[in-house]
Structures are given as structure tokens and as C-alpha cells.
Design a protein around this motif. Structure first.
Motif, PDB file in Angstrom:
ATOM      1  N   LYS A  21       0.836  -1.196   0.000  1.00  0.00           N
ATOM      2  CA  LYS A  21       0.000   0.000   0.000  1.00  0.00           C
ATOM      3  C   LYS A  21       0.875   1.253   0.000  1.00  0.00           C
ATOM      4  CE  LYS A  21      -2.429   1.401   3.638  1.00  0.00           C
ATOM      5  NZ  LYS A  21      -3.430   1.432   4.712  1.00  0.00           N
ATOM      6  N   TYR A  22       1.914   1.252   0.816  1.00  0.00           N
ATOM      7  CA  TYR A  22       2.841   2.378   0.878  1.00  0.00           C
ATOM      8  C   TYR A  22       3.520   2.607  -0.477  1.00  0.00           C
ATOM      9  CZ  TYR A  22       6.934   5.108   2.220  1.00  0.00           C
ATOM     10  OH  TYR A  22       7.908   6.075   2.300  1.00  0.00           O
ATOM     11  N   LEU A  23       3.978   1.536  -1.113  1.00  0.00           N
ATOM     12  CA  LEU A  23       4.617   1.661  -2.429  1.00  0.00           C
ATOM     13  C   LEU A  23       3.662   2.238  -3.458  1.00  0.00           C
ATOM     14  CD1 LEU A  23       6.629  -1.677  -2.760  1.00  0.00           C
ATOM     15  CD2 LEU A  23       7.493   0.591  -2.155  1.00  0.00           C
ATOM     16  N   LEU A  24       2.418   1.760  -3.455  1.00  0.00           N
ATOM     17  CA  LEU A  24       1.439   2.223  -4.436  1.00  0.00           C
ATOM     18  C   LEU A  24       1.023   3.676  -4.214  1.00  0.00           C
ATOM     19  CD1 LEU A  24      -0.743  -0.980  -4.720  1.00  0.00           C
ATOM     20  CD2 LEU A  24       0.863  -0.070  -6.416  1.00  0.00           C
ATOM     21  N   ILE A  25       1.212   4.177  -3.034  1.00  0.00           N
ATOM     22  CA  ILE A  25       0.944   5.588  -2.749  1.00  0.00           C
ATOM     23  C   ILE A  25       2.153   6.450  -3.104  1.00  0.00           C
ATOM     24  CG2 ILE A  25       0.579   7.253  -0.871  1.00  0.00           C
ATOM     25  CD1 ILE A  25      -1.167   5.069   0.469  1.00  0.00           C
ATOM     26  N   GLU A  26       3.352   5.983  -2.759  1.00  0.00           N
ATOM     27  CA  GLU A  26       4.558   6.787  -2.922  1.00  0.00           C
ATOM     28  C   GLU A  26       5.107   6.832  -4.354  1.00  0.00           C
ATOM     29  OE1 GLU A  26       6.112   8.846  -0.703  1.00  0.00           O
ATOM     30  OE2 GLU A  26       4.297   8.439   0.447  1.00  0.00           O
ATOM     31  N   ILE A  27       5.099   5.729  -5.045  1.00  0.00           N
ATOM     32  CA  ILE A  27       5.701   5.682  -6.380  1.00  0.00           C
ATOM     33  C   ILE A  27       5.038   6.679  -7.345  1.00  0.00           C
ATOM     34  CG2 ILE A  27       6.098   4.241  -8.414  1.00  0.00           C
ATOM     35  CD1 ILE A  27       6.719   1.947  -6.439  1.00  0.00           C
ATOM     36  N   LEU A  39      14.136   5.905  -4.825  1.00  0.00           N
ATOM     37  CA  LEU A  39      13.904   4.461  -4.747  1.00  0.00           C
ATOM     38  C   LEU A  39      14.637   3.823  -3.565  1.00  0.00           C
ATOM     39  CD1 LEU A  39      14.069   3.520  -8.520  1.00  0.00           C
ATOM     40  CD2 LEU A  39      12.051   3.625  -7.057  1.00  0.00           C
ATOM     41  N   GLU A  40      15.771   4.377  -3.203  1.00  0.00           N
ATOM     42  CA  GLU A  40      16.516   3.854  -2.050  1.00  0.00           C
ATOM     43  C   GLU A  40      15.670   3.895  -0.785  1.00  0.00           C
ATOM     44  OE1 GLU A  40      19.667   2.554  -1.779  1.00  0.00           O
ATOM     45  OE2 GLU A  40      19.764   2.595  -3.972  1.00  0.00           O
ATOM     46  N   GLU A  41      14.828   4.902  -0.659  1.00  0.00           N
ATOM     47  CA  GLU A  41      13.989   5.053   0.532  1.00  0.00           C
ATOM     48  C   GLU A  41      12.797   4.096   0.531  1.00  0.00           C
ATOM     49  OE1 GLU A  41      12.942   9.152   0.775  1.00  0.00           O
ATOM     50  OE2 GLU A  41      15.012   9.780   1.077  1.00  0.00           O
ATOM     51  N   LEU A  42      12.499   3.480  -0.609  1.00  0.00           N
ATOM     52  CA  LEU A  42      11.361   2.573  -0.707  1.00  0.00           C
ATOM     53  C   LEU A  42      11.746   1.105  -0.567  1.00  0.00           C
ATOM     54  CD1 LEU A  42       9.466   4.225  -3.697  1.00  0.00           C
ATOM     55  CD2 LEU A  42       9.105   4.577  -1.254  1.00  0.00           C
ATOM     56  N   LEU A  43      13.022   0.823  -0.524  1.00  0.00           N
ATOM     57  CA  LEU A  43      13.466  -0.567  -0.404  1.00  0.00           C
ATOM     58  C   LEU A  43      13.047  -1.149   0.943  1.00  0.00           C
ATOM     59  CD1 LEU A  43      17.010  -0.187  -1.951  1.00  0.00           C
ATOM     60  CD2 LEU A  43      15.006  -1.241  -2.997  1.00  0.00           C
ATOM     61  N   PRO A  44      12.796  -2.455   0.986  1.00  0.00           N
ATOM     62  CA  PRO A  44      12.281  -3.072   2.223  1.00  0.00           C
ATOM     63  C   PRO A  44      13.224  -2.966   3.421  1.00  0.00           C
ATOM     64  CG  PRO A  44      12.325  -4.671   0.430  1.00  0.00           C
ATOM     65  CD  PRO A  44      12.869  -3.396  -0.100  1.00  0.00           C
ATOM     66  N   TRP A  45      14.477  -2.744   3.199  1.00  0.00           N
ATOM     67  CA  TRP A  45      15.436  -2.635   4.306  1.00  0.00           C
ATOM     68  C   TRP A  45      15.754  -1.180   4.633  1.00  0.00           C
ATOM     69  CZ3 TRP A  45      16.274  -5.494  -0.114  1.00  0.00           C
ATOM     70  CH2 TRP A  45      16.959  -4.862  -1.130  1.00  0.00           C
ATOM     71  N   SER A  46      15.064  -0.251   4.019  1.00  0.00           N
ATOM     72  CA  SER A  46      15.303   1.168   4.257  1.00  0.00           C
ATOM     73  C   SER A  46      14.860   1.576   5.659  1.00  0.00           C
ATOM     74  CB  SER A  46      14.547   1.996   3.227  1.00  0.00           C
ATOM     75  OG  SER A  46      14.627   3.365   3.543  1.00  0.00           O
ATOM     76  N   LEU A  49      11.251   3.827   5.965  1.00  0.00           N
ATOM     77  CA  LEU A  49       9.881   3.305   5.850  1.00  0.00           C
ATOM     78  C   LEU A  49       9.065   3.701   7.076  1.00  0.00           C
ATOM     79  CD1 LEU A  49      10.516  -0.315   4.524  1.00  0.00           C
ATOM     80  CD2 LEU A  49       9.721   1.662   3.239  1.00  0.00           C
ATOM     81  N   PRO A  50       7.782   3.962   6.883  1.00  0.00           N
ATOM     82  CA  PRO A  50       6.939   4.321   8.034  1.00  0.00           C
ATOM     83  C   PRO A  50       6.774   3.144   8.990  1.00  0.00           C
ATOM     84  CG  PRO A  50       5.624   4.155   6.034  1.00  0.00           C
ATOM     85  CD  PRO A  50       7.053   3.975   5.630  1.00  0.00           C
ATOM     86  N   THR A  51       6.511   3.433  10.236  1.00  0.00           N
ATOM     87  CA  THR A  51       6.396   2.392  11.255  1.00  0.00           C
ATOM     88  C   THR A  51       5.221   1.455  10.999  1.00  0.00           C
ATOM     89  OG1 THR A  51       5.184   3.908  12.676  1.00  0.00           O
ATOM     90  CG2 THR A  51       7.542   3.713  13.060  1.00  0.00           C
ATOM     91  N   GLU A  52       4.165   1.933  10.341  1.00  0.00           N
ATOM     92  CA  GLU A  52       3.022   1.042  10.086  1.00  0.00           C
ATOM     93  C   GLU A  52       3.371  -0.087   9.134  1.00  0.00           C
ATOM     94  OE1 GLU A  52       2.364   4.761   7.553  1.00  0.00           O
ATOM     95  OE2 GLU A  52       2.505   4.466   9.691  1.00  0.00           O
ATOM     96  N   CYS A  53       4.466   0.024   8.412  1.00  0.00           N
ATOM     97  CA  CYS A  53       4.905  -1.053   7.518  1.00  0.00           C
ATOM     98  C   CYS A  53       5.692  -2.131   8.269  1.00  0.00           C
ATOM     99  CB  CYS A  53       5.787  -0.513   6.394  1.00  0.00           C
ATOM    100  SG  CYS A  53       4.911   0.513   5.209  1.00  0.00           S
ATOM    101  N   LYS A  54       6.230  -1.778   9.409  1.00  0.00           N
ATOM    102  CA  LYS A  54       7.087  -2.702  10.153  1.00  0.00           C
ATOM    103  C   LYS A  54       6.284  -3.556  11.113  1.00  0.00           C
ATOM    104  CE  LYS A  54      10.763   0.610   9.675  1.00  0.00           C
ATOM    105  NZ  LYS A  54      11.622   1.573  10.311  1.00  0.00           N
ATOM    106  N   LYS A  55       6.740  -4.807  11.308  1.00  0.00           N
ATOM    107  CA  LYS A  55       6.085  -5.710  12.251  1.00  0.00           C
ATOM    108  C   LYS A  55       6.438  -5.348  13.665  1.00  0.00           C
ATOM    109  CE  LYS A  55       5.414  -9.793   9.491  1.00  0.00           C
ATOM    110  NZ  LYS A  55       5.717 -11.184   9.326  1.00  0.00           N
TER     111      LYS A  55
END
Length: 55
Positions: A21-27, A39-46, A49-55
Motif C-alpha cells: 500500500k505504501y509503495l502504491l501511494i509513494e511511487i 527508490l533507495e527510501e522505498l526498499l524493504p530494508w530502508s 519506511l513508516p512504522t506502520e509497515c514494520k512488524k
């Protein structure tokens, strides 16, 4: 491609739905950009990323 993104998100301790969802909003915000540094900020290890994306 979606499967790969989802599995990479899981491997990086992200919530796949929230991450996609975050990618589809940001891209789309960067469609006119010639510089692809965002794009570096959108990588899964960045760390950006907002906290709602993290477990």
C-alpha cells in the motif's frame, strides 16, 4: 513481481499489505522525477519506511 515484493517484505520483517500500500501511494508521487534516488527510501530494508509497515 508482486510475489517477489511480498516475500522480500516478509523476509525484512515488514507487513506485506502495508508495504505494498505504501509503495502504491509513494511511487506515483515521483512519476515526473528524472532522479531515481527516491527508490533507495522505498526498499524493504530502508530506515525511511513508516512504522506502520514494520512488524
Amino acid at each position: 513481481m508482486i510475489y517477489s515484493i511480498t516475500e522480500t517484505a516478509k523476509a525484512n520483517q515488514l507487513k506485506p499489505y502495508e508495504y505494498l500500500k505504501y509503495l502504491l501511494i509513494e511511487i506515483p508521487k515521483h512519476m515526473e522525477d528524472r532522479n531515481l534516488d527516491f527508490l533507495e527510501e522505498l526498499l524493504p530494508w530502508s530506515e525511511h519506511l513508516p512504522t506502520e509497515c514494520k512488524k
